[in-house]
Structure formats: structure tokens, C-alpha cells
Design a protein around this motif. Structure first.
Motif, PDB file in Angstrom:
ATOM      1  N   UNK A 369       0.625  -1.199   0.030  1.00  0.00           N
ATOM      2  CA  UNK A 369       0.100  -0.046  -0.033  1.00  0.00           C
ATOM      3  C   UNK A 369       1.132   1.200   0.063  1.00  0.00           C
ATOM      4  N   UNK A 372      -3.283   6.758  -1.032  1.00  0.00           N
ATOM      5  CA  UNK A 372      -4.428   6.893  -1.615  1.00  0.00           C
ATOM      6  C   UNK A 372      -4.760   6.510  -3.131  1.00  0.00           C
ATOM      7  N   UNK A 375      -3.595   3.000  -3.780  1.00  0.00           N
ATOM      8  CA  UNK A 375      -4.538   2.063  -3.061  1.00  0.00           C
ATOM      9  C   UNK A 375      -5.636   1.932  -4.010  1.00  0.00           C
ATOM     10  N   UNK A 376      -6.118   2.826  -4.457  1.00  0.00           N
ATOM     11  CA  UNK A 376      -7.307   2.681  -5.328  1.00  0.00           C
ATOM     12  C   UNK A 376      -7.182   1.662  -6.474  1.00  0.00           C
ATOM     13  N   UNK A 379      -6.656  -1.775  -5.376  1.00  0.00           N
ATOM     14  CA  UNK A 379      -7.892  -2.527  -4.736  1.00  0.00           C
ATOM     15  C   UNK A 379      -8.625  -3.068  -6.044  1.00  0.00           C
ATOM     16  N   UNK A 393      -4.167 -10.183  -0.194  1.00  0.00           N
ATOM     17  CA  UNK A 393      -4.468  -9.199   0.750  1.00  0.00           C
ATOM     18  C   UNK A 393      -3.741  -7.793   0.433  1.00  0.00           C
ATOM     19  N   UNK A 394      -4.234  -6.836   0.856  1.00  0.00           N
ATOM     20  CA  UNK A 394      -3.344  -5.489   0.944  1.00  0.00           C
ATOM     21  C   UNK A 394      -3.015  -5.146   2.259  1.00  0.00           C
ATOM     22  N   UNK A 395      -1.995  -4.457   2.362  1.00  0.00           N
ATOM     23  CA  UNK A 395      -1.535  -3.830   3.663  1.00  0.00           C
ATOM     24  C   UNK A 395      -2.666  -2.703   3.888  1.00  0.00           C
ATOM     25  N   UNK A 396      -3.232  -2.817   5.095  1.00  0.00           N
ATOM     26  CA  UNK A 396      -4.371  -1.834   5.208  1.00  0.00           C
ATOM     27  C   UNK A 396      -4.058  -0.186   5.303  1.00  0.00           C
ATOM     28  N   UNK A 397      -2.901  -0.082   5.440  1.00  0.00           N
ATOM     29  CA  UNK A 397      -2.380   1.269   5.535  1.00  0.00           C
ATOM     30  C   UNK A 397      -1.067   1.407   5.093  1.00  0.00           C
ATOM     31  N   UNK A 407       6.352  -7.474   7.306  1.00  0.00           N
ATOM     32  CA  UNK A 407       5.248  -8.001   7.435  1.00  0.00           C
ATOM     33  C   UNK A 407       4.918  -9.518   6.595  1.00  0.00           C
TER      34      UNK A 407
END
Lengths: 452, 452
Positions: A369, A372, A375-376, A379, A393-397, A407
Motif C-alpha cells: 500500500x 491513497x 491504493x485505489x 484494490x 491481501x493488501x496492507x491496510x495502511x 510483514x
């Protein structure tokens, strides 16, 4: 408050679960391949179902559940007359066999026999915990009940071979027959001492001939009988050689001859199905919970050069009256039980999990990630990956790159996907293999293909 | 002895297991698709970990395990000073959340956060058993812990939609936010009564406006506050309409505005991922275990015309301090929990199991046993079927044809294979479809193709 868990119990981490699930899933797949069907029974059974089924020692090892409600009042009212049964009516399952017998009797009108059931659930024993012995552990049982065809024994042996072959563990399947053991006791003139005799000779591998003889003598087996038994301890050669020896040794025992015949039928079935004969071995000293078994007896030991384990990883056999204790007599059954905790330890020692890529996360790829805007874009890629069946999965931040990479590393996620400005413009995403460090530029379709 | 099981517990038959496994496997697959990783914790926890975590009522519903050893002696020695803690140190897991919090704190040095874990295990509660309420039941939880990104909420909503879509159940996902509820209590001047207020308005659907107002009054909420609340009860329209209403209603509450913003961010994430917006609905009265949640609140209700069920099949939300009770403060998390027993009942009512062919056995085909000669041939066919991955079995004895057919029928095995003289000579085996009664003649290769 310092968090803790009861001694003898375990938490299983995601890494351990991937491996445990692999073992359970392998056994489940083979059980179902052979037509076995799963049941589950409650963790709690009424104590009246459990008590007296596992011997005096077993009763002590039952975990008892306190009755709900005003137990303390009950205790104070009963004073010195208080008994365990006043405060506890239920206990935790001690094995899967007694609950299965209870199940069969309770549901006998819904069951069509022969009933081929498997069951994979935890059991609990208040044993003293030690290395490799737990107070909560899984059992994985398969039984055929309501049929005395030796085809059932044959299929169980095939299942054993299939499972260990899929797990890539070299094993030796030891078989014996209770009727052979009975015949031996009969022939040496000590039929009533069959339990003492088999308990003693079961230890031959561990304590040697002299100690076995000593134990037999100690149990009151006559010198004459002990002398007669000696040839048994030095039987060598192939399974055929052993059977020929027994033909002779047991020629005067009808029961013994029946046992030999059963072993021969089983072997002949296996032979007709091109079963690898070096996997199986007749072990005249194999007894295992003798009171229980009435025909075939099975035990599996690891015989793989890569392993130092010598303990058994499976046991089983035929019993003629499992459900009699619950009021349904004369139902014959035969079953096996895999010891998955030991199998886990063996696979760990043999480095098999790593070879089978079971050191990896169930998650295949982490999308880094970058913020912003990225991320878009990420996603939409993520959605496509998931729709194509890729665990991702995507790292949430938008944390620091280093943090996100460590991680992935710590979670043993094998791939990381980097989508920055350049990747968004070109549509060529950067895939990093966390193991090799290798990087590739791929579009989404190529990525999906690669990860499948 | 008449066999029985403890009240509130259940046996699961092979037919039920096929269906339950389907539900569990569907949830597991989706959880892993989103990068969640499985853990397991012991059935028993130390009571010090469980007590006080579920309120006074919860403590009463814990199943307590009697200490091993000489409990009766202990009781007699302590006489009237005996307490529950003298005879019981362990209890059965009451939910998966507290054991998870305990796990996270115990293993915090091995875990890399954010930790996306799922867990599917039974829990036990000494509740009064009634229709649909059991003393042993499965929970299926997923939580992300150690990240306050709303992307986590977003993915949980996507998971919910994916699971129910795969199960073919139409649902409505209701969302709310604890900060909106806090804002409401603040705005009406009753911030300290937030619990009473939300407990009351949570019942709006069930008891209607008048009864809710009555309850509020009874709890000491002022008339003025109750009057101020009335517009909330008649909010209509789309989620956007409701948010616009709240913008106005909560304009003087910072907390309330934060709640609205969180809901908008979640919805905007979902929108950017083309999430079907009619699946999700903002429900201002949704509270669920309010003391626990600090941000998003989720609930799912069946909204399928084929179902009469109105109870919720999933709950969840964000909590800011799950692990604080075990000494690790300020770890934010968000999670969901599927109620698989209710989902099972819904699917049964909607006839979905039949439509999905989950009324069949895990065994695909039974080979009829006509006797020694035919058996020999059948066993080679059986081996080929199994090697090709077809779950298959042979009847273990040459029983009457009728008996073997009714066995297949009762076990819901969809196909039967007949191999007699003619079949052995031609190599064309007779396959019977047990549902339609249709018969076909196929060689082994065609058979494998057909059954795959």
C-alpha cells in the motif's frame, strides 16, 4: 493478569494450522475416497456413558464437568456424604470409539449397516503432560461396523498405505490376529493367562527375550509353557515363512488356525490388488489393547531412514462386540486411528513441510500500500486476484515499505506486489518472489496465471 | 443402559456433516481468499481468563471442569468454606473472542501486526436449551487486530457478501457506528445514559416506538431528551438520506460527526469496488453488545423471499481495546462472526441443500458385490475409480441384490455399478443412476469421465 493456558493444552498458530490442516485433509480425502462418511459427536458425554469403559486408570483420567446451578449449596447440604456423581454428570470425550458405539446404538434405526464412518475430533485426557503427550489432542478414526468381511480389513490397510504415501512417510504396517494369540496361549496350555502372556510378549522389541521370560514366570506361566513358547521369539523370515511356522505351531488349535486363515485371506486380497507386499509385516508379538480386539490387529511404525521416531503412528483392529456395552450385542466392527500429533512431529523432523511448501502462508500475495492513489488502483487488482481464486491481501495502511515487506516476510507470504506510478501507467505490475528475491513485471492476467 | 447425550448437545449424521462441511468450507475459502489465517485454541481455558469477561450472567453459563485428583477429599477438608474455585480451575471456551485476545497477548512477540486471523471451533454455554439454541455450537470468527484502517471494515463487508452469495442466501447487511450512537446520546443531553438508550432503541423493530419511549422514560431519560430523539425513529429513505439527516442531527457532536465520516468512508471504499449498494443499509438503531464495540457495528439478516427467518445470522464490529483485559492496551480490532447453526436452518428451509446436491453422500458410487469371481473383477475397477479420485466403495459381502440396492439408497449414494458375467465379458459395466433409475453401459474410462 498474565495470560496462560491449562497445562497439556496448546494454541496452534497459522503456520501450524496450515500443516495440521494438510495432514487432516489428506486423511479425510483418503477416507472419503474409500466411501467412509463423517460423523461428529458432542465434546461432552454423560458420565454414565464413559465410566467403566477405559478401566480404572481411564476413569481417573476423565475430565469431569461440574453441574450447572448451585453446586456449592449441594455440597454443603450433602456434607460428608458428598460424591463426585452429586456434582458432576458430564465428562469430556476420552476417545472417539465409545462415543461412536453410543452413536450407533442411539441411531441404530437410522443407520444402514454396514456403516462406514470416520470421525476427526479432539479428545481430552487428564494424563500427566510430557513431551508428545497432551491433555487435548485429535483422533482421526475410521471404522466399518456391521460387517465381518475381511474386505474391510483389506481396505483399511490400503487406506493406511495411501495416507502415508501421500504424506511421503515411509512406514511399516504390522499386522497380527487375536486368534493367533489365543491359539498360542491354548497350545502352550495357558489359555486362561492369555492377557498376561500377550502383555509380556508385546514387549519383546523393547525388553528382549530374557526379560519377557522372566515376566511370564512372574505371572505364573509354567516353565513348560515358557519352553514351548521359545520358538515364537526367534521366528524370522518373510511373512510367508512366519505363516508356515504358525501352521505347524498352531496345528492343534482351531482358533489359531482360523487366525492364520484370516491373515492369509487379507494378504491374498491385498496381493490381488497389487499391494506392495514389503509394506506389510506379520508380527506375532503384536497385541495392542488385546482385551478389545478379537480378530485383526494393526499397528504402523515409521520406517523411514530420514526419521528417528520409533513410536507407533496408527493403531487399530477388529472387535466383535463394541456396542454390547450399550445394549446392542453382536455387532462386529473393524477400525483404525491415526495419531496426527505424532505424524506432525515426524513430518517436521523429516523436513517434509518445507519440501511440500507447507511452510508458506495460506495467503499467496500481499499488495503493498503506497498511499491513497495507488491504493485505489491496487484494490481493483486485488478484486481481480480474489475473483480468480488467489488468496490475497493488501496492507491496510500506507505504512513504510520496510514495515510492509517485513510483514510479508514474517507471515511467510510468498509473493509481494508493488504498484507505484510506473506500474499504474504501464499496467505492468512488479511481482517480487519473497524467497528468491526475484522480481518480474507482469500485467494482471499474467499475474493470475503465474499465481495459480 | 439406555444411551443418551447431554441435553442441548447434538450428534451430526453423515448427511448433516456433508452440509455443515459445505457451509464451513465456504466460509473458510472466503476467509482465506481475503488473507485471513487460521488459529485454534484449546477447548479448556483457565477460569481466570474467562471469568468476568461475559458479565454476571455469562459467568453463570460457563461450563466448569472439575480439577483432577482428590476433589472429594478437598471438599471434605474445606467443609463449609468450600468455594467453586477450590474444585475447579478450568472452564470450557464460551466464545472465540476472549480466547483470541488471550492468544494475541500470549503470543504478541511472535505475531506480526496487523494480524488477520480466523477461527472456527465449537463453544459451550450452559444456557437453557431451546429450539435453535444449543449448549455446544460452532462459531466462525474473522478479526483484524492492530490496524484501525477502515479498509478492514470494507473487506469484512465484502467477505459477508461473498459468503452469502456463495451460499445463495439473500441477505441485508445492516451497519451502524458506535460513535453515531454516542453522538445521539450527547445531543439529547443524556451522554451518561448511552447504554440504556441504545438498549432501548435496539428494540425498535420488535416493540415499536411507544414501547421504546416508555422504556426510555423508565430508565430516567428526560422527557426533553425523548422528544429530541423522536425524529430518529422515523428516518426513512436511502442510506444517503439517513446520513444527510444525521449530518444535521449530529452537527453539534464531534463524536457523532466522526461516526458519520467513518460510515461514509466505508461506503465510499465499497462503492469504488463496485459493491452492490442495495445489499447494505445504515440502521441507526443497530447497537449489538454496545459496551464492546467502539466503531463500526455489523449485523446480517436474511432478506430472502424463500425464507421466514428473521433472526440475525452474523454479527460484528470494531472494538478499541480487546486485549486490555490481558494487559496489552490500545490494540484496535474489527471482526465478524457467522452463526452457522442458523445458516444451516435457513438453507434447510430454503431447500438449498437439495438444489446444491448436498443431499447426496460424499460417496459417489457403490459397486454391487455378486460373489467371489465378480468381486475380483470389481476390485480392480474400484482401484481405478479411486486412483482417478472418485469416492467409491464395494459392498463387502455378496448380500442379496435388494439389500445392496437399499443400502445405496439409504446412504444416498447417487450411483450403483453392476458387474456380472456379461459386464465382465464385454468390459461394458452397468451404471445405474439411483435418482432417475436410468441405466447406462460404460467401460471404465467412460465411467470415470462420467463421474468426475
Amino acid at each position: 493478569m498474565k495470560p496462560s493456558i491449562p497445562k497439556g493444552t496448546r494454541d496452534f498458530s497459522p503456520e501450524e494450522m496450515v500443516r495440521r490442516n494438510f495432514i487432516l485433509q489428506t486423511i479425510r480425502t483418503v477416507y472419503e475416497r474409500y466411501g467412509f462418511r463423517q460423523i461428529e459427536t458432542p465434546a461432552m458425554e454423560n458420565l454414565s456413558m464413559l465410566e467403566g469403559k477405559y478401566g480404572e486408570e481411564g476413569d481417573k483420567l476423565l475430565f469431569r464437568i461440574l453441574n450447572s446451578g448451585e453446586v456449592i449449596d449441594e455440597i454443603k447440604a450433602k456434607k460428608d456424604n458428598i460424591r463426585l456423581s452429586d456434582i458432576s454428570e458430564k465428562g469430556l470425550r476420552y476417545d472417539l470409539t465409545v462415543p461412536f458405539a453410543r452413536y450407533v446404538v442411539m441411531h441404530r434405526n437410522e443407520i444402514t449397516f454396514p456403516f462406514r464412518r470416520y470421525q476427526m475430533q479432539p479428545v481430552w485426557r487428564a494424563d500427566r503432560p510430557q513431551k508428545g503427550r497432551y491433555r487435548e489432542f485429535y483422533q482421526c478414526d475410521a471404522d466399518v461396523i456391521g460387517s465381518d468381511s475381511l474386505l474391510n480389513e483389506t481396505e483399511l490397510v490400503q487406506i493406511i498405505a495411501d495416507v502415508f504415501s501421500k504424506l511421503n512417510i515411509g512406514v511399516s504396517i504390522k499386522i497380527n490376529n487375536r486368534k493367533i494369540l489365543s491359539g498360542i496361549a491354548e497350545i502352550i496350555g495357558e489359555a486362561d493367562k492369555i492377557i498376561d502372556i500377550t502383555v509380556a510378549i508385546d514387549k519383546l522389541d523393547k525388553i528382549g527375550i530374557d526379560k519377557v521370560n522372566e515376566e511370564l514366570k512372574g505371572k505364573g506361566v509354567s516353565d513348560d509353557a515358557i519352553t514351548k513358547m521359545q520358538p515364537l521369539f526367534s521366528v524370522k523370515g518373510t511373512t510367508d515363512d512366519r505363516l508356515n511356522f504358525l501352521d505347524n505351531f498352531l496345528s492343534a488349535s482351531e482358533t489359531g488356525k482360523k487366525g492364520i486363515e484370516e491373515v492369509r485371506t487379507l494378504l491374498s486380497y491385498l496381493h490381488s490388488m497389487s499391494f506392495k507386499s514389503d509394506l506389510i509385516e506379520l508380527d506375532i508379538t503384536l497385541a495392542r489393547g488385546l482385551n478389545y480386539y478379537t480378530g485383526a490387529i494393526f499397528e504402523v511404525k515409521v520406517s523411514d531412514a530420514r526419521s528417528t521416531f520409533t513410536s507407533s503412528v496408527l493403531g487399530g483392529g477388529r472387535y466383535d462386540d463394541l456396542t454390547g456395552i450399550f445394549g446392542l450385542p453382536d455387532v462386529s466392527g473393524v477400525g483404525i486411528s491415526f495419531g496426527i500429533d505424532r505424524i506432525y512431529d515426524v513430518m517436521l523432523e523429516m523436513n517434509l513441510f518445507e519440501q511440500m511448501h507447507l511452510n508458506e502462508s495460506s495467503t499467496k500475495i500481499l499488495l503493498v500500500n503506497f498511499g491513497k492513489k495507488e491504493e485505489q488502483y491496487a484494490l481493483t487488482v486485488l478484486q481481480k486476484l480474489r475473483a480468480a481464486g488467489v488468496n490475497s491481501e493488501i496492507y491496510p495502511d500506507a505504512a513504510k515499505m520496510k514495515k510492509q515487506m517485513s510483514y510479508a516476510d514474517a507471515c511467510k507470504i510468498p509473493y509481494v506486489l508493488l504498484i507505484g506510478d510506473e506500474e499504474m501507467q504501464s499496467g505492468k505490475l512488479t511481482l517480487k518472489n519473497m524467497m528468491s528475491g526475484e522480481q518480474n513485471r507482469l500485467d494482471v492476467e499474467e499475474l493470475i496465471k503465474k499465481l495459480h
